[in-house]
Each structure stands twice: as C-alpha cells, then as structure tokens.
Design a protein around this motif. Structure first.
Motif, PDB file in Angstrom:
ATOM      1  N   ALA A   1     -65.069 -15.575  -8.741  1.00 28.24           N
ATOM      2  CA  ALA A   1     -64.841 -15.734  -7.305  1.00 28.24           C
ATOM      3  C   ALA A   1     -63.421 -15.335  -6.922  1.00 28.24           C
ATOM      4  N   ALA A   2     -62.445 -15.722  -7.754  1.00 33.33           N
ATOM      5  CA  ALA A   2     -61.057 -15.342  -7.471  1.00 33.33           C
ATOM      6  C   ALA A   2     -60.877 -13.833  -7.579  1.00 33.33           C
ATOM      7  N   GLY A   3     -61.470 -13.233  -8.605  1.00 36.84           N
ATOM      8  CA  GLY A   3     -61.387 -11.781  -8.742  1.00 36.84           C
ATOM      9  C   GLY A   3     -62.017 -11.068  -7.563  1.00 36.84           C
ATOM     10  N   ALA A   4     -63.181 -11.559  -7.123  1.00 44.37           N
ATOM     11  CA  ALA A   4     -63.859 -10.946  -5.986  1.00 44.37           C
ATOM     12  C   ALA A   4     -63.025 -11.074  -4.713  1.00 44.37           C
ATOM     13  N   TYR A   5     -62.442 -12.249  -4.495  1.00 46.90           N
ATOM     14  CA  TYR A   5     -61.660 -12.447  -3.279  1.00 46.90           C
ATOM     15  C   TYR A   5     -60.447 -11.527  -3.232  1.00 46.90           C
ATOM     16  N   PHE A   6     -59.666 -11.508  -4.297  1.00 48.26           N
ATOM     17  CA  PHE A   6     -58.446 -10.703  -4.259  1.00 48.26           C
ATOM     18  C   PHE A   6     -58.759  -9.206  -4.262  1.00 48.26           C
ATOM     19  N   ALA A   7     -59.849  -8.791  -4.919  1.00 51.14           N
ATOM     20  CA  ALA A   7     -60.229  -7.381  -4.887  1.00 51.14           C
ATOM     21  C   ALA A   7     -60.689  -6.981  -3.492  1.00 51.14           C
ATOM     22  N   ALA A   8     -61.492  -7.830  -2.839  1.00 56.33           N
ATOM     23  CA  ALA A   8     -61.930  -7.532  -1.477  1.00 56.33           C
ATOM     24  C   ALA A   8     -60.749  -7.537  -0.515  1.00 56.33           C
ATOM     25  N   LEU A   9     -59.838  -8.482  -0.709  1.00 54.04           N
ATOM     26  CA  LEU A   9     -58.641  -8.551   0.125  1.00 54.04           C
ATOM     27  C   LEU A   9     -57.816  -7.276  -0.006  1.00 54.04           C
ATOM     28  N   ALA A  10     -57.841  -6.668  -1.199  1.00 51.85           N
ATOM     29  CA  ALA A  10     -57.093  -5.429  -1.448  1.00 51.85           C
ATOM     30  C   ALA A  10     -57.819  -4.196  -0.932  1.00 51.85           C
TER      31      ALA A  10
ATOM     32  N   LEU B   1     -65.966 -26.501  -4.574  1.00 53.34           N
ATOM     33  CA  LEU B   1     -65.511 -26.043  -3.273  1.00 53.34           C
ATOM     34  C   LEU B   1     -64.665 -24.781  -3.397  1.00 53.34           C
ATOM     35  N   VAL B   2     -63.857 -24.686  -4.442  1.00 50.09           N
ATOM     36  CA  VAL B   2     -63.061 -23.473  -4.663  1.00 50.09           C
ATOM     37  C   VAL B   2     -63.975 -22.259  -4.764  1.00 50.09           C
ATOM     38  N   VAL B   3     -64.991 -22.351  -5.595  1.00 52.31           N
ATOM     39  CA  VAL B   3     -65.888 -21.210  -5.799  1.00 52.31           C
ATOM     40  C   VAL B   3     -66.590 -20.845  -4.493  1.00 52.31           C
ATOM     41  N   ALA B   4     -67.165 -21.849  -3.835  1.00 55.94           N
ATOM     42  CA  ALA B   4     -67.920 -21.581  -2.615  1.00 55.94           C
ATOM     43  C   ALA B   4     -67.045 -20.931  -1.546  1.00 55.94           C
ATOM     44  N   HIS B   5     -65.844 -21.443  -1.360  1.00 53.32           N
ATOM     45  CA  HIS B   5     -64.991 -20.936  -0.282  1.00 53.32           C
ATOM     46  C   HIS B   5     -64.338 -19.605  -0.644  1.00 53.32           C
ATOM     47  N   LEU B   6     -63.964 -19.402  -1.911  1.00 49.94           N
ATOM     48  CA  LEU B   6     -63.422 -18.089  -2.280  1.00 49.94           C
ATOM     49  C   LEU B   6     -64.476 -17.001  -2.077  1.00 49.94           C
TER      50      LEU B   6
ATOM     51  N   LEU C   1     -56.013 -21.327 -13.919  1.00 48.44           N
ATOM     52  CA  LEU C   1     -55.570 -19.957 -14.154  1.00 48.44           C
ATOM     53  C   LEU C   1     -56.344 -18.928 -13.342  1.00 48.44           C
ATOM     54  N   SER C   2     -57.397 -19.352 -12.669  1.00 50.04           N
ATOM     55  CA  SER C   2     -58.268 -18.397 -11.984  1.00 50.04           C
ATOM     56  C   SER C   2     -57.558 -17.639 -10.875  1.00 50.04           C
ATOM     57  N   ALA C   3     -56.746 -18.336 -10.097  1.00 48.28           N
ATOM     58  CA  ALA C   3     -56.098 -17.688  -8.960  1.00 48.28           C
ATOM     59  C   ALA C   3     -55.172 -16.566  -9.423  1.00 48.28           C
ATOM     60  N   GLY C   4     -54.341 -16.852 -10.413  1.00 46.47           N
ATOM     61  CA  GLY C   4     -53.455 -15.817 -10.935  1.00 46.47           C
ATOM     62  C   GLY C   4     -54.216 -14.693 -11.590  1.00 46.47           C
TER      63      GLY C   4
ATOM     64  N   LYS D   1     -55.714 -12.358  -8.897  1.00 46.39           N
ATOM     65  CA  LYS D   1     -54.735 -11.502  -8.235  1.00 46.39           C
ATOM     66  C   LYS D   1     -54.245 -10.403  -9.167  1.00 46.39           C
ATOM     67  N   LEU D   2     -54.002 -10.732 -10.439  1.00 46.11           N
ATOM     68  CA  LEU D   2     -53.550  -9.721 -11.399  1.00 46.11           C
ATOM     69  C   LEU D   2     -54.597  -8.628 -11.595  1.00 46.11           C
ATOM     70  N   ILE D   3     -55.868  -9.037 -11.699  1.00 43.07           N
ATOM     71  CA  ILE D   3     -56.943  -8.063 -11.857  1.00 43.07           C
ATOM     72  C   ILE D   3     -56.991  -7.132 -10.653  1.00 43.07           C
ATOM     73  N   ALA D   4     -56.894  -7.686  -9.449  1.00 42.99           N
ATOM     74  CA  ALA D   4     -56.938  -6.873  -8.241  1.00 42.99           C
ATOM     75  C   ALA D   4     -55.764  -5.900  -8.186  1.00 42.99           C
ATOM     76  N   GLN D   5     -54.589  -6.356  -8.593  1.00 38.98           N
ATOM     77  CA  GLN D   5     -53.428  -5.461  -8.609  1.00 38.98           C
ATOM     78  C   GLN D   5     -53.670  -4.283  -9.550  1.00 38.98           C
ATOM     79  N   ALA D   6     -54.128  -4.580 -10.764  1.00 36.43           N
ATOM     80  CA  ALA D   6     -54.345  -3.519 -11.738  1.00 36.43           C
ATOM     81  C   ALA D   6     -55.466  -2.574 -11.309  1.00 36.43           C
ATOM     82  N   LEU D   7     -56.532  -3.113 -10.731  1.00 36.35           N
ATOM     83  CA  LEU D   7     -57.653  -2.279 -10.296  1.00 36.35           C
ATOM     84  C   LEU D   7     -57.251  -1.303  -9.195  1.00 36.35           C
TER      85      LEU D   7
END
Length: 389
Positions: free
Chosen positions: A15-24, A149-154, A348-351, A354-360
């Motif tokens: 979910a964190a990877g999806a959010y930051f990738a979509a945000l990017a 809630l983190v998963v659902a909202h992200l 560690l999910s949030a970091g 974001k790192l995955i999205a940056q590299a992608l």
C-alpha cells in the motif's frame, strides 16, 4: 490495459509503495490474491520503532521512515490513529541497565533520541510497573498506528491519484521479454507493466520463484494476547523488557518470548511477543500464550487480575540476515522487491514505499538501497532454513 507499475500484495508495504508511486505520477495497479491487509498487516501491533534496532542499515531505514510518517504523511495521521506514545525498555538488573546504556549510546550517534531512566523514576513513566526494576531507557520517537487503517487509507489515497486495486486476483506467473519482466499473469488475465513490485510479505519467496529468482523470505510465527478493556492510559507507553532486542536480532528457530506490553485507544492491552519458525502452522500454542502471560505479569503485576479476551497470530516475513529486501532485481530486470521486513514492516513501510517510488522514477533514493539488494543471498536456501510452504 497496461500500467507503469503492478504492485503484487495489498499489505502495508504494498500500500505504501502504491501510494508513493501514484503520488509520483506512475500508473499503478495493485493486485492481491485475497483481501487487503489479509496477511501479516492484520496481525501486528502497529509499532513504529527505533528502540529495538542496533546501528546499521535497518536503523537508518527506521529513522528515515519516522520522518516520512511524520512529514510526508503527517497530514493524514488521524486516519490511522498515529500515537507518538514513546517506548520504555526496562531492565531488571544492573547488568541489563549497563547493556541498555551501551546500546543507547550507539543509537544516539545515529540520530536516535534516548533518555536514561533510573529505577526510582520508572513509576513516573508507568505507575503499574513492578517494583524493584533496575532502570530503563525511554525512546520518545517510538509510535503506534492502527495497521488495518493504514493499509485501507493508503490504498484509498493511492486511488485518489489514479491507482487501481484488484482483490481476489492471484498472480500465477510473469510476462517476459527475454530476461525482462514486462508484467504479470493473473487469475483475471494478463497485466502488462513497465515494472512489477513484489510486496507479498511471507509469500515473497514463492512469488520471486515464479520469476526464477531466489529471495529467502521465511515465516516466523508470533502470538499476541488481547485483554479486556481497561481505563485510559493504564499502560502509557510501549513497554518491553531489554531481552526483546536480542530476540529480534536472533536467528533461533525455537520458541522465544519476551514481554512486550502496550495499551490501545480502545482500552485493551496488547501483550507480546513470541517468535518461532514453524512454517505456516496456525495451530494455537498454549506454551507461547502461557509464557507471554506469565512474563507480562512479572512486568505488570496488576495484569494477574485482568482477563485475556482473545489471542491472534501472524507470520513475520523473516530474512536470514534480518534486513528487508528492497529494490530492483538484476537477475530479472523489471522485477522489484519490497519484502522481508520481519516484525518491523509497519514502521518501515512508509520509508520503503517512498524509496521505491524514488528509484522507480529515476531519482536517487534518499537512502542507499545497496544493503537491501535482492541478489545479496546465495542462490539456494541453506540447509538450516525452512523454505516457505
């Protein structure tokens, strides 16, 4: 239909990877064989910890993730009940206190906030602690969230940026162009993609094997006891015994238990933590539950008269070197991994995302992903390890 990124797994890391990738700006599709947060994410305590990590790459990632939780995701903290409660690590002996002081000194050099707590100050932090404890270390950066809630909202926030989420959709293989991964085969059809992110937790090794690569993620079972609701702030912080740090770093397959006690917003008290490698065996363990209860009572004698309402269990995605697997897999270009975070995945999910999205997106990640490289392991599972089943 094609995507820039297919995320396999709708747990907290996916979910964190999806959010930051979509945000990017990437076109993201999340596929999940079951329901969202149906695996390890639904069986944790929601801890965001720096206190249990020794100096090294995991601590660096934990500190980075703390910043992402508080800054990048700061406006959303109310959605997932973010609570900056702090962690209190307690020692029963002077030898234990000395070990805590040594660990704390190393951590301070890397940006961790640690306060030394004398034995006669402990009741100021936790009025119900057992008398006679020698001392503690307090970590104000430790926090807690509600992981479901983190998963659902992200995922909801990711969808607001164009991501799509498909549940009840299992990945059965990978699309390939030579060695390169170009998408996934699923029970609902093929999904072409520029990249695929394996964020499947304890099943990440099985998913990696579909692409012909070895990632030694193994399940490590743990139980949590949940008490009847208690008055607010009966337990004020996350409180655990000093030996918990050693258990986290251990590779022992046998049962290990160390008392970890914390309250929730609803008033229930969560009691952990156990660790054992028994594959995906979901059998209830009276030995583990009994040990957790007994050790929690030693730490908080008032718990002797508190009823345990239920227990639950989960499987931490464990790597032999206790570091997660994060980044592109050179053995199968186009395949990325974000898995193996063991019991620290919520924090560690949030970091990681974001790192995955940056590299992608071709940016230099804020942290060096080298220590987490997917190809750092031998090509076969060591004889002392259990393969996931």
């Amino acid at each position: 239909m094609s995507a820039d990124l297919v995320v396999v797994g709708a747990g907290v890391v996916g979910a964190a990877g999806a959010y930051f990738a979509a945000l990017a700006g990437l076109r993201v599709v999340v596929v999940e064989r079951g329901a969202i947060a149906g695996g390890t994410s639904s069986a944790g305590e929601g801890n965001l910890l720096v206190s249990d990590k020794e100096a090294g790459p995991e601590l660096d990632l934990a500190l980075y993730s703390q910043r992402v939780w508080r800054e990048d995701l700061g406006e959303h903290t109310g959605l997932w009940e973010f609570e900056a409660k702090g962690g209190l690590v307690v020692a029963a002996s002077e030898h234990g206190v000395a070990s805590l002081r040594e660990l704390g000194e190393h951590q301070r050099r890397h940006g961790v906030e640690v306060r030394d707590v004398a034995g006669d100050e402990l009741r100021d932090y936790e009025p119900h602690l057992a008398p006679g404890l020698a001392g503690a270390a307090f970590y104000p950066q430790d926090a807690q969230v509600q992981p479901m809630l983190v998963v659902a909202h992200l995922l909801r926030l990711a969808r607001a940026h164009g991501a799509r989420v498909r549940t009840r959709t299992a990945v059965t293989g990978f699309l390939r162009d030579g060695d390169r991964v170009t998408g996934v085969r699923t029970t609902a059809g093929d999904l072409p993609a520029g990249a695929v992110l394996n964020a499947t937790g304890t099943w990440a090794g099985d998913v990696a094997a579909l692409a012909g690569v070895h990632v030694p993620v193994l399940p490590r079972r743990g139980f949590v006891l949940v008490t009847q609701p208690m008055p607010p702030r009966t337990i004020r912080h996350k409180v655990y015994a000093a030996e918990y740090v050693g258990d986290v770093a251990s590779s022992d397959a046998a049962l290990q238990t160390s008392p970890v006690v914390e309250g929730t917003g609803s008033g229930t008290i969560l009691i952990g933590a156990s660790r054992e490698r028994v594959g995906f065996d979901r059998t209830f363990s009276t030995e583990a539950a009994g040990a957790l209860a007994a050790k929690a009572i030693v730490l908080f004698p008032m718990l002797r008269d508190v009823r345990a309402m239920r227990t639950y269990l989960g499987f931490r995605p464990y790597c032999p070197d206790h570091l997660p697997v994060i980044g592109p897999d050179p053995r199968a270009p186009g395949l990325w991994h974000a898995c193996g975070h063991e019991g620290a995945g919520i924090g560690l999910s949030a970091g990681t995302g974001k790192l995955i999205a940056q590299a992608l997106t071709g940016r230099a990640p804020d942290l060096d992903l080298g220590p987490f490289a997917p190809d750092r392991f031998p090509d076969t599972v060591p004889a002392t390890e259990e393969a996931p089943r």
